[in-house]
Design a protein around this motif. Structure first.
Motif, mmCIF file in Angstrom:
data_model
loop_
_atom_site.group_PDB
_atom_site.id
_atom_site.type_symbol
_atom_site.label_atom_id
_atom_site.label_comp_id
_atom_site.label_asym_id
_atom_site.label_seq_id
_atom_site.Cartn_x
_atom_site.Cartn_y
_atom_site.Cartn_z
ATOM 1 N N ARG A 111 59.583 0.277 47.601
ATOM 2 C CA ARG A 111 59.161 0.406 48.884
ATOM 3 C C ARG A 111 57.700 1.084 48.889
ATOM 4 O O ARG A 111 57.068 0.744 49.518
ATOM 5 N N LEU A 112 57.489 1.833 48.013
ATOM 6 C CA LEU A 112 56.173 2.460 47.656
ATOM 7 C C LEU A 112 55.252 1.416 47.412
ATOM 8 O O LEU A 112 54.049 1.409 47.959
ATOM 9 N N ALA A 113 55.463 0.441 46.629
ATOM 10 C CA ALA A 113 54.781 -0.783 46.255
ATOM 11 C C ALA A 113 54.261 -1.345 47.501
ATOM 12 O O ALA A 113 53.095 -1.861 47.674
ATOM 13 N N ALA A 114 55.262 -1.554 48.218
ATOM 14 C CA ALA A 114 55.085 -2.379 49.436
ATOM 15 C C ALA A 114 53.821 -1.579 50.459
ATOM 16 O O ALA A 114 53.244 -2.048 51.153
ATOM 17 N N ALA A 134 60.090 7.869 37.385
ATOM 18 C CA ALA A 134 59.526 7.089 38.530
ATOM 19 C C ALA A 134 58.266 7.537 38.886
ATOM 20 O O ALA A 134 57.288 6.949 39.086
ATOM 21 N N ALA A 135 58.042 8.769 38.990
ATOM 22 C CA ALA A 135 56.665 9.641 39.490
ATOM 23 C C ALA A 135 55.828 9.174 38.390
ATOM 24 O O ALA A 135 54.733 8.847 38.939
ATOM 25 N N ASP A 136 56.060 9.404 37.301
ATOM 26 C CA ASP A 136 55.176 9.095 36.249
ATOM 27 C C ASP A 136 54.645 7.895 36.039
ATOM 28 O O ASP A 136 53.437 7.403 35.874
ATOM 29 N N THR A 137 55.633 6.690 36.366
ATOM 30 C CA THR A 137 55.055 5.445 36.447
ATOM 31 C C THR A 137 54.286 4.978 37.533
ATOM 32 O O THR A 137 53.470 4.345 37.459
ATOM 33 N N PRO A 170 57.407 14.245 45.428
ATOM 34 C CA PRO A 170 58.019 14.483 46.769
ATOM 35 C C PRO A 170 57.348 13.985 47.719
ATOM 36 O O PRO A 170 58.021 13.719 48.977
ATOM 37 N N GLY A 171 56.096 14.373 47.810
ATOM 38 C CA GLY A 171 55.296 13.851 49.379
ATOM 39 C C GLY A 171 55.395 12.503 49.635
ATOM 40 O O GLY A 171 55.449 12.094 50.525
ATOM 41 N N LEU A 231 57.954 7.854 52.739
ATOM 42 C CA LEU A 231 58.681 6.845 52.795
ATOM 43 C C LEU A 231 59.993 7.208 53.925
ATOM 44 O O LEU A 231 60.199 6.284 54.822
ATOM 45 N N ALA A 232 60.140 8.634 53.991
ATOM 46 C CA ALA A 232 61.282 8.829 54.947
ATOM 47 C C ALA A 232 60.662 8.700 56.385
ATOM 48 O O ALA A 232 61.342 8.243 57.328
ATOM 49 N N ARG A 233 59.370 8.704 56.425
ATOM 50 C CA ARG A 233 58.671 8.576 57.940
ATOM 51 C C ARG A 233 58.597 7.207 58.381
ATOM 52 O O ARG A 233 58.776 6.879 59.175
ATOM 53 N N GLN A 234 58.075 6.405 57.324
ATOM 54 C CA GLN A 234 57.741 5.168 57.561
ATOM 55 C C GLN A 234 58.464 4.001 57.172
ATOM 56 O O GLN A 234 58.470 3.215 57.693
ATOM 57 N N ASN A 235 59.463 4.156 56.182
ATOM 58 C CA ASN A 235 60.261 3.129 55.803
ATOM 59 C C ASN A 235 61.551 3.790 55.355
ATOM 60 O O ASN A 235 61.906 3.778 54.260
ATOM 61 N N PRO A 236 62.395 4.539 56.103
ATOM 62 C CA PRO A 236 63.563 4.918 55.531
ATOM 63 C C PRO A 236 64.561 4.221 55.037
ATOM 64 O O PRO A 236 64.743 3.054 55.501
ATOM 65 N N GLY A 237 65.561 4.753 54.208
ATOM 66 C CA GLY A 237 66.895 3.777 53.923
ATOM 67 C C GLY A 237 66.739 3.435 52.440
ATOM 68 O O GLY A 237 67.846 2.787 52.084
ATOM 69 N N HIS A 238 65.527 3.732 51.604
ATOM 70 C CA HIS A 238 65.674 3.340 50.367
ATOM 71 C C HIS A 238 67.243 3.535 49.313
ATOM 72 O O HIS A 238 67.330 2.915 48.720
#
Length: 249
Positions: free
Chosen positions: A23-26, A178-181, A234-235, A240-247
């Protein structure tokens, strides 16, 4: 969260992180419809992996929708979705060769593909470029990745690096989390964007002096480990929680 009773807490945590990566990639405009992939190793001795359900858009992916496969790309848990064979050739090669490759991210961004077509590849012309250049490799294009024999050549080219430019194809990063990648991909992608923008502006590009570049390369992985991945993650999840929740469903 819709955690299944058949999924361990450790696997569920990986699923949530992997779904967040998609979802972050999108969210950053890095997706290519359904045609690139991010994968993760499932904790445990089975050598299983998680990858996107082929046909689902990146912004739709959830923790429970991810497909679990073995090293041959065969599903080991029920799913109505298939796996893209070309995508898994690349990911299985990296996961199989590198124990530290818990997550592998491969993208076809415009800036990334543009730089991959340039003979000199990523240039040392920005501060952003220094971080990927500390651990960057290249792999020549061999066509759509359907040939298992390519895996050995890709792994040989990757060596001990954690960022790769796939010639005429795109970008790849791997990491222990995931954070590192994600942060490695962010830095590589941003460096490519800066390079394409600088080249479009015309004029001679000012390169970072060789002694500075050599010093960064000597630091190797320490450069990327110290770049704030765990602080930024975390940020990113809050965004994501604000803009596209549900992952994490």
């Amino acid at each position: 969260m819709a955690q299944s009773v058949h999924i361990s807490p450790e696997e569920w945590a990986v699923r949530c992180d992997l779904a967040a990566l998609y979802r972050l990639a999108a969210l950053h405009g890095w997706d290519d419809l359904i045609f690139t992939h991010i994968s993760a190793r499932v904790p445990g001795p089975e050598h299983h992996f998680l990858i996107n359900p082929y046909g689902m858009m990146f912004e739709e992916i959830t923790a429970s929708s991810l497909v679990k496969v073995d090293g041959a790309g065969e599903k080991v848990a029920p799913s109505t979705y298939d796996v893209n064979p070309a995508g898994f050739i690349i990911h299985s090669a990296v996961h199989g060769a590198r124990e530290d490759a818990r997550f592998v991210m491969h993208l076809h961004t415009v800036a990334g593909v543009a730089v991959s077509t340039q003979r000199e590849g990523l240039l040392p012309i920005s501060q952003h470029s220094l971080f990927p250049l500390a651990s960057l490799s290249y792999h020549d294009y061999e066509g759509v990745a359907l040939n298992p024999e390519e895996k050995a050549r890709l792994v040989a080219d990757l060596g001990g690096t954690s960022l790769m430019i796939l010639r005429n194809h795109g970008l790849l990063t791997l990491g222990h989390s995931a954070a590192d990648t994600f942060l490695k991909m962010f830095m590589l992608q941003r460096a490519c964007e800066i390079q394409v923008a600088a080249q479009a502006g015309g004029g001679e590009l000012v390169r970072i002096p060789a002694p500075i570049l050599a010093g960064v390369r000597a630091a190797g992985e320490k450069v990327m480990r110290g770049s704030g991945a765990e602080l930024a993650w975390p940020g990113l999840l809050r965004r994501l929680a604000r803009q596209n929740p549900g992952h994490d469903d």
